[in-house]
Scaffold this motif. Sequence first.
Motif, mmCIF file in Angstrom:
data_model
loop_
_atom_site.group_PDB
_atom_site.id
_atom_site.type_symbol
_atom_site.label_atom_id
_atom_site.label_comp_id
_atom_site.label_asym_id
_atom_site.label_seq_id
_atom_site.Cartn_x
_atom_site.Cartn_y
_atom_site.Cartn_z
ATOM 1 N N ARG A 63 0.740 -1.181 0.123
ATOM 2 C CA ARG A 63 -0.223 0.200 0.153
ATOM 3 C C ARG A 63 0.906 1.342 -0.066
ATOM 4 O O ARG A 63 0.646 2.163 -0.843
ATOM 5 C CB ARG A 63 -1.005 0.034 1.140
ATOM 6 C CG ARG A 63 -1.825 1.352 1.083
ATOM 7 C CD ARG A 63 -2.845 1.323 2.494
ATOM 8 N NE ARG A 63 -1.996 1.585 3.534
ATOM 9 C CZ ARG A 63 -1.876 0.723 4.733
ATOM 10 N NH1 ARG A 63 -2.360 -0.296 4.667
ATOM 11 N NH2 ARG A 63 -1.211 1.164 5.588
ATOM 12 N N GLU A 64 1.853 1.256 0.817
ATOM 13 C CA GLU A 64 2.659 2.372 0.837
ATOM 14 C C GLU A 64 3.630 2.539 -0.237
ATOM 15 O O GLU A 64 3.926 3.921 -0.573
ATOM 16 C CB GLU A 64 3.487 2.649 2.334
ATOM 17 C CG GLU A 64 2.553 2.715 3.454
ATOM 18 C CD GLU A 64 3.204 2.957 4.583
ATOM 19 O OE1 GLU A 64 4.340 3.248 4.571
ATOM 20 O OE2 GLU A 64 2.681 3.258 5.775
ATOM 21 N N HIS A 65 3.963 1.564 -0.855
ATOM 22 C CA HIS A 65 4.786 1.605 -2.296
ATOM 23 C C HIS A 65 3.900 2.284 -3.204
ATOM 24 O O HIS A 65 4.377 2.967 -4.027
ATOM 25 C CB HIS A 65 5.270 0.090 -2.508
ATOM 26 C CG HIS A 65 5.940 0.107 -3.666
ATOM 27 N ND1 HIS A 65 7.115 0.814 -4.045
ATOM 28 C CD2 HIS A 65 5.370 -0.231 -5.020
ATOM 29 C CE1 HIS A 65 7.637 0.608 -5.287
ATOM 30 N NE2 HIS A 65 6.623 0.008 -5.935
ATOM 31 N N ALA A 66 2.695 1.903 -3.229
ATOM 32 C CA ALA A 66 1.712 2.294 -4.262
ATOM 33 C C ALA A 66 1.654 3.897 -4.044
ATOM 34 O O ALA A 66 1.368 4.744 -5.073
ATOM 35 C CB ALA A 66 0.258 1.856 -4.202
ATOM 36 N N GLU A 67 1.456 4.326 -2.839
ATOM 37 C CA GLU A 67 1.286 5.765 -2.231
ATOM 38 C C GLU A 67 2.570 6.375 -2.825
ATOM 39 O O GLU A 67 2.334 7.757 -3.385
ATOM 40 C CB GLU A 67 1.185 6.048 -0.864
ATOM 41 C CG GLU A 67 -0.164 5.412 -0.485
ATOM 42 C CD GLU A 67 -0.210 5.429 1.044
ATOM 43 O OE1 GLU A 67 -1.507 5.205 1.462
ATOM 44 O OE2 GLU A 67 0.638 5.627 1.824
ATOM 45 N N ALA A 68 3.684 6.031 -2.485
ATOM 46 C CA ALA A 68 4.940 6.724 -3.161
ATOM 47 C C ALA A 68 5.112 6.817 -4.682
ATOM 48 O O ALA A 68 5.596 7.597 -5.310
ATOM 49 C CB ALA A 68 6.122 5.918 -2.481
ATOM 50 N N GLN A 69 4.528 5.690 -5.271
ATOM 51 C CA GLN A 69 4.304 5.703 -6.578
ATOM 52 C C GLN A 69 3.630 6.743 -7.244
ATOM 53 O O GLN A 69 3.923 7.163 -8.512
ATOM 54 C CB GLN A 69 4.112 4.203 -7.086
ATOM 55 C CG GLN A 69 4.321 4.206 -8.703
ATOM 56 C CD GLN A 69 5.956 3.874 -8.997
ATOM 57 O OE1 GLN A 69 6.823 3.854 -8.330
ATOM 58 N NE2 GLN A 69 6.195 4.400 -10.197
ATOM 59 N N ILE A 70 2.746 7.054 -6.749
ATOM 60 C CA ILE A 70 1.992 8.305 -7.306
ATOM 61 C C ILE A 70 2.699 9.560 -7.462
ATOM 62 O O ILE A 70 2.626 10.214 -8.521
ATOM 63 C CB ILE A 70 0.678 8.553 -6.552
ATOM 64 C CG1 ILE A 70 -0.283 7.346 -6.330
ATOM 65 C CG2 ILE A 70 -0.062 9.711 -6.778
ATOM 66 C CD1 ILE A 70 -1.297 7.705 -5.349
ATOM 67 N N PHE A 71 3.618 9.826 -6.558
ATOM 68 C CA PHE A 71 4.418 11.195 -6.645
ATOM 69 C C PHE A 71 5.562 10.814 -7.694
ATOM 70 O O PHE A 71 6.099 11.761 -8.128
ATOM 71 C CB PHE A 71 5.134 11.456 -5.123
ATOM 72 C CG PHE A 71 3.974 12.072 -4.407
ATOM 73 C CD1 PHE A 71 3.675 13.374 -4.321
ATOM 74 C CD2 PHE A 71 3.284 11.320 -3.135
ATOM 75 C CE1 PHE A 71 2.731 13.901 -3.613
ATOM 76 C CE2 PHE A 71 2.488 11.790 -2.487
ATOM 77 C CZ PHE A 71 2.120 13.219 -2.758
ATOM 78 N N ARG A 72 6.049 9.457 -7.695
ATOM 79 C CA ARG A 72 7.019 9.329 -8.805
ATOM 80 C C ARG A 72 6.335 9.421 -9.968
ATOM 81 O O ARG A 72 7.097 9.833 -11.125
ATOM 82 C CB ARG A 72 7.673 7.871 -8.469
ATOM 83 C CG ARG A 72 8.410 7.591 -7.328
ATOM 84 C CD ARG A 72 9.631 6.648 -7.523
ATOM 85 N NE ARG A 72 10.493 6.710 -6.299
ATOM 86 C CZ ARG A 72 11.664 7.188 -6.348
ATOM 87 N NH1 ARG A 72 11.877 8.123 -7.451
ATOM 88 N NH2 ARG A 72 12.399 7.194 -5.322
ATOM 89 N N THR A 73 5.121 9.101 -10.160
ATOM 90 C CA THR A 73 4.534 9.171 -11.762
ATOM 91 C C THR A 73 4.216 10.768 -11.936
ATOM 92 O O THR A 73 4.531 11.300 -13.038
ATOM 93 C CB THR A 73 3.031 8.492 -11.633
ATOM 94 O OG1 THR A 73 3.507 7.034 -11.256
ATOM 95 C CG2 THR A 73 2.414 8.776 -13.012
ATOM 96 N N MET A 74 3.782 11.421 -11.081
ATOM 97 C CA MET A 74 3.777 12.877 -11.082
ATOM 98 C C MET A 74 4.897 13.539 -11.596
ATOM 99 O O MET A 74 5.138 14.447 -12.274
ATOM 100 C CB MET A 74 2.996 13.597 -9.924
ATOM 101 C CG MET A 74 1.865 13.161 -9.473
ATOM 102 S SD MET A 74 1.059 13.598 -7.813
ATOM 103 C CE MET A 74 1.060 15.337 -8.122
#
Length: 271
Positions: A138-149
């Motif tokens: 879950r937290e990896h997916a949350e950090a991935q949002i900012f990497r995508t941005m």
Amino acid sequence: MNPSTLIGILASCVLLASVLFFTAESPQSFINLPGLGIVIAGTMAATFISYPLKEVLRVVRLVGIVFRRENTYIRDDIEELVYLSRLWLKGDVRAVENALEETRNPFLRNGIQLVIANTKEEEIHDLLRWRIARLKAREHAEAQIFRTMATYAPAFGMIGTLVGLVNMLEVMEAGDLHVIGPRMAVALLTTFYGILLANLVFKPIAVKLERRTEECLIAMNMVLEGISMITKRRLPSFIEETLHSFVANYHDEIRDPERPGRHGNEASADA
């Protein structure tokens, strides 16, 4: 407030102030609201397309986590595990249950509840490992949002630059450098905004969240180890020592440079 985040913000402000006031004739030359709007609106639009709504809406909460002081409460968890192990070793189940009512760590509380329920050690281990894996995902997916941005922002900066260049081409026939120069500067500013947001906002937040996840995983694995030792009825002193070594920070795991080796002692003796 998180001190490292505060230092980073202050350093960023100093950097931008240096760029604006010492490398430009006018600080207003770095201000282009339409270009900034293209980068921000485009990045957010692409992010909404890429992720479910509920995940994108968590972005605001995640930004707040970056500004908060980092507290993992590992020392408190160790003390609580040692205290519970003493009660469990005495066979005072009622006292253990009463102590759990004051436990603020839900992962620790659920693990001890499984121990009280006489669940097999392998099953406890599997259930808690599953919870650790779920949190990590879950937290990896949350950090991935900012990497995508951070990936989208420079791309939309280039789009803004192309739009500005197209507008500049419309006035090139006049051959007026007083018009072409400012139009070219405005076109390049959107790329500047995109790169700035990606490397000074989105990527640092992603890295901060990933580091926070690593610390949480260390704490949860430490609790898992403590619960495992409680099921084996290890002595509280042994549990305390093991857990402290589990979370200790060592500069070098294979050699301590501050301790002279056996050969070093012999050499000094010979001298």
